[in-house]
Design a protein around this motif. Structure first.
Motif, PDB file in Angstrom:
ATOM      1  N   MET A   1       0.849  -1.187   0.000  1.00  0.00           N
ATOM      2  CA  MET A   1       0.000   0.000   0.000  1.00  0.00           C
ATOM      3  C   MET A   1       0.889   1.244   0.000  1.00  0.00           C
ATOM      4  O   MET A   1       1.688   1.451   0.913  1.00  0.00           O
ATOM      5  N   GLU A   2       0.746   2.028  -1.034  1.00  0.00           N
ATOM      6  CA  GLU A   2       1.594   3.212  -1.200  1.00  0.00           C
ATOM      7  C   GLU A   2       0.758   4.475  -1.145  1.00  0.00           C
ATOM      8  O   GLU A   2      -0.326   4.534  -1.730  1.00  0.00           O
ATOM      9  N   ARG A   3       1.269   5.467  -0.445  1.00  0.00           N
ATOM     10  CA  ARG A   3       0.602   6.762  -0.377  1.00  0.00           C
ATOM     11  C   ARG A   3       1.258   7.737  -1.345  1.00  0.00           C
ATOM     12  O   ARG A   3       2.476   7.907  -1.339  1.00  0.00           O
TER      13      ARG A   3
ATOM     14  N   THR B   1      -4.222   6.441  -1.831  1.00  0.00           N
ATOM     15  CA  THR B   1      -3.662   5.181  -1.346  1.00  0.00           C
ATOM     16  C   THR B   1      -3.923   4.100  -2.376  1.00  0.00           C
ATOM     17  O   THR B   1      -5.083   3.844  -2.738  1.00  0.00           O
TER      18      THR B   1
ATOM     19  N   SER C   1      -3.583  15.561   2.226  1.00  0.00           N
ATOM     20  CA  SER C   1      -4.449  14.853   1.280  1.00  0.00           C
ATOM     21  C   SER C   1      -3.617  13.868   0.470  1.00  0.00           C
ATOM     22  O   SER C   1      -2.523  14.210  -0.009  1.00  0.00           O
ATOM     23  N   HIS C   2      -4.141  12.639   0.322  1.00  0.00           N
ATOM     24  CA  HIS C   2      -3.328  11.630  -0.344  1.00  0.00           C
ATOM     25  C   HIS C   2      -4.178  10.529  -0.970  1.00  0.00           C
ATOM     26  O   HIS C   2      -5.310  10.273  -0.573  1.00  0.00           O
TER      27      HIS C   2
ATOM     28  N   THR D   1       5.652  13.734   1.906  1.00  0.00           N
ATOM     29  CA  THR D   1       4.630  14.404   2.705  1.00  0.00           C
ATOM     30  C   THR D   1       4.673  15.907   2.422  1.00  0.00           C
ATOM     31  O   THR D   1       5.757  16.502   2.390  1.00  0.00           O
TER      32      THR D   1
ATOM     33  N   THR E   1      -8.218   4.364  -2.522  1.00  0.00           N
ATOM     34  CA  THR E   1      -8.961   5.390  -1.800  1.00  0.00           C
ATOM     35  C   THR E   1      -8.251   6.738  -1.925  1.00  0.00           C
ATOM     36  O   THR E   1      -7.027   6.794  -2.089  1.00  0.00           O
TER      37      THR E   1
ATOM     38  N   HIS F   1      -3.421  20.568   1.164  1.00  0.00           N
ATOM     39  CA  HIS F   1      -2.364  19.555   1.150  1.00  0.00           C
ATOM     40  C   HIS F   1      -1.153  20.149   1.865  1.00  0.00           C
ATOM     41  O   HIS F   1      -0.285  20.784   1.264  1.00  0.00           O
TER      42      HIS F   1
ATOM     43  N   PHE G   1       0.958  11.703  -2.213  1.00  0.00           N
ATOM     44  CA  PHE G   1       0.403  12.928  -1.651  1.00  0.00           C
ATOM     45  C   PHE G   1       0.150  13.974  -2.736  1.00  0.00           C
ATOM     46  O   PHE G   1       0.894  14.078  -3.722  1.00  0.00           O
TER      47      PHE G   1
ATOM     48  N   THR H   1       5.460  10.637  -3.295  1.00  0.00           N
ATOM     49  CA  THR H   1       5.472   9.982  -1.982  1.00  0.00           C
ATOM     50  C   THR H   1       5.927  10.907  -0.862  1.00  0.00           C
ATOM     51  O   THR H   1       5.948  10.486   0.304  1.00  0.00           O
TER      52      THR H   1
ATOM     53  N   THR I   1      -7.956  10.192   0.330  1.00  0.00           N
ATOM     54  CA  THR I   1      -8.239  10.908   1.572  1.00  0.00           C
ATOM     55  C   THR I   1      -8.042  12.390   1.298  1.00  0.00           C
ATOM     56  O   THR I   1      -6.934  12.823   0.964  1.00  0.00           O
TER      57      THR I   1
END
Length: 569
Positions: free
Chosen positions: A355-357, A563, A560-561, A379, A445, A554, A359, A377, A447
């Motif tokens: 699972m990779e976020r 996934t 906000s990201h 933040t 998803t 963000h 941003f 990736t 977020t």
């Protein structure tokens, strides 16, 4: 009357066979039988509201005679109140108990070995699940294709938003058949005309869609009048307790199907929530590159047409009804990865998925695909937010998507988003070109940390794959109505200007991101007519449409990201 089926030696069909239900209503069915040595045979039962003569073979499956030729008695039955069957039709209401009676009746037909499997897609998939909940003793297996886990979330509504294009189309289609039963030619013409001009009629409020009324389609208005998940909906929810289903199942999904999330929920729910380990182990998930109908691959490939589902069903029913090993359950998941072909996995999402976020970033000008929105990736730090205007009278339109049931009327399937991404009322965030091939397989998803000047609004998102030539094509999309951000049963209003967290479920994805390609997320407040427009007037939104200023943040405080489940290619 029993007649031979031309071209299928030894296969006969008996039409209008009567099934008397426990309340006295009679349902009619056509019964296809293989003759000669080899019997008795297991039974395949399809219960459909779309006419037993067609047996969904005009849009999806092989003809029932083909299945009979494989060594099954095939029974195709009109559900209560549809076509040749008696009684009154109201979607979902009677299918559980009627299904129980129909299964036990089918098990006792001449030539039957007493073991019944059910098949069919869409509503004919849901009739299987509702029957299975009732646990008829003779039901041994089901194959619910392209259907949902309940009648509210993912069918009539999505996170509080009314699924307008699909439900207006479906209700009109159901209404035409009812008008035919009544011999009401004037009503037939009115409903048909409204349906053929659906793209224009969607601009009316859902309750004003032409030719639908409480006499011909009372359920459509009931759906609108029950905007939250209440007792009206709970009685038809499969996913409230999967332990009630005690049979093996072949779950067939389409990557661009309106019910792909619900089909996935049924598979995952039965794998984890079945009453026994044996039932859990005998669940199979097949994901094909189809939209709802007709079944053909959304990409030009030879190994993913509708014949794949027929082959899987024969393999599945041979193992579950004839008790002959076929290896159906050796790999619980078989999914077509767009751009790569078929892959087998042991679970959904795959155990090997990371699972990779990613941003969201920008310098405050992510509007349109020409803006400065990026995804990576890292933040976010101290970044300016992105703002756009959402005017309910000028919504961002659907280009392709996950609706039903005719592309020209209800946008569905993959489509180029480049024109859509020119709208300044849409924010676009894009990754750098991928360095190596990677597959996105699983649920995605978004977020979102966002604020609105309105008392209620919608947030929508589309995940896209951008090829090396710059063509942006949709993979998945989702929505959340602000008041429903925390609960589908008890909506909570928002305070204008206040920042809230919104989790937008984009649903299952199975696609390769090749080296040189990019991923993109589009964010806005409308995806019309897939979902009805939010007036911005405050929940329940009956007021005059208002223009809203939307803010997407963000920052380190509001990261906000996106996934995504990433699987090595």
């Amino acid at each position: 009357m029993v007649q031979p089926v031309t071209g299928f030696p030894g296969v006969t069909v008996e039409t209008d066979v009567r099934c008397r239900l426990s309340d006295g209503v009679e349902l009619l069915a056509d019964v296809y039988r293989p003759e000669g040595a080899g019997g008795p045979y297991p039974v395949l039962l399809q219960r459909t509201p779309y006419g037993k003569q067609g047996a969904q073979s005009e849009t999806a499956f092989a003809h029932p005679a083909w299945y009979a030729h494989q060594g099954f008695i095939v029974v195709v039955q009109d559900v209560r109140g549809r076509y040749a069957s008696g009684g009154e039709f109201y979607p979902f209401r009677d299918e559980g108990r009627d299904g129980y009676d129909a299964v036990e009746w089918a098990a006792g037909l001449p030539g039957s070995n007493g073991r019944v499997g059910m098949y069919g897609f869409s509503y004919a998939g849901f009739t299987q699940l509702l029957a299975a909940v009732e646990q008829p003793p003779s039901l041994a297996a089901i194959s619910p294709a392209m259907t949902n886990s309940q009648a509210y979330e993912g069918w009539t509504h999505n996170k509080g938003a009314f699924a307008y294009a699909f439900n207006a189309f479906w209700s009109s289609y159901l209404g035409i058949a009812e008008a035919v039963r009544r011999g009401d030619q004037e009503r037939i013409e009115a409903l048909s005309g409204a349906l053929m001009h659906a793209p224009d009629n969607f601009w009316m409020a859902p309750e004003a869609f032409p030719a639908l009324d409480r006499d011909i389609t009372p359920y459509y208005f009931d759906w609108i009048e029950h905007p939250t998940y209440d007792d009206y909906w709970a009685r038809w929810s499969i996913d409230s307790d999967y332990s009630r289903i005690q049979v093996p199942a072949l779950h067939v999904a389409g990557l661009y199907d309106v019910f792909v999330s619900g089909t996935k929920r049924n598979f995952v729910g039965l794998r984890s929530g079945a009453s026994t380990a044996e039932v859990a182990a005998r669940q199979k998930f097949v994901v094909a590159p189809f939209h709802h109908m007709p079944w053909y691959p959304v990409v030009e490939v030879e190994d993913a047409n509708s014949k794949v589902v027929d082959d899987w069903q024969v393999r599945f029913f041979t193992e579950t009804l004839k008790e002959t090993g076929t290896g159906t359950f050796e790999s619980p998941v078989s999914t077509y990865v767009l751009g790569a072909g078929w892959r087998d996995f042991s679970a959904w999402p795959p155990q090997e998925a990371k699972m990779e976020r990613l941003f969201l970033h920008s310098g405050g000008r992510a509007n349109t695909r020409f803006g400065d929105g990026t995804l990576d990736t890292q933040t976010p730090g101290d970044e300016l937010p992105d703002l756009y205007i959402y005017d309910p009278n000028a919504p961002v339109m659907s280009e392709g998507g996950h609706s039903c049931c005719v592309e020209e009327l209800t946008p569905m399937g993959p489509a180029c988003q480049c024109q859509r991404e020119k709208a300044r009322g849409l924010l676009v965030y894009t990754t750098a070109p991928q360095e190596r091939d990677v597959d996105v397989v699983g649920d995605v998803t978004l977020t979102l940390y966002a604020a609105s000047s309105a008392a209620d609004t919608d947030w929508t998102a589309r995940l896209c794959l951008v090829d090396e030539d710059g063509c942006s094509r949709n993979l998945q999309e989702g929505i959340v109505r602000a008041a429903f951000r925390e609960s589908l049963t008890t909506p909570q209003p928002i305070t204008p200007g206040e920042v809230y967290e919104y989790v937008i479920d984009l649903g299952p994805v199975s696609a390769r991101v090749p080296a040189g390609a990019r991923l993109r997320i589009d964010v806005t407040s409308s995806d019309f007519p897939q979902w009805a427009r939010n007036s911005n007037s405050g929940y329940p939104g009956d007021g005059v449409p208002q223009v809203a200023t939307q803010t997407v943040l963000h920052t380190a405080e509001y990261p906000s990201h996106l996934t995504l489940p990433m699987v090595p290619a």
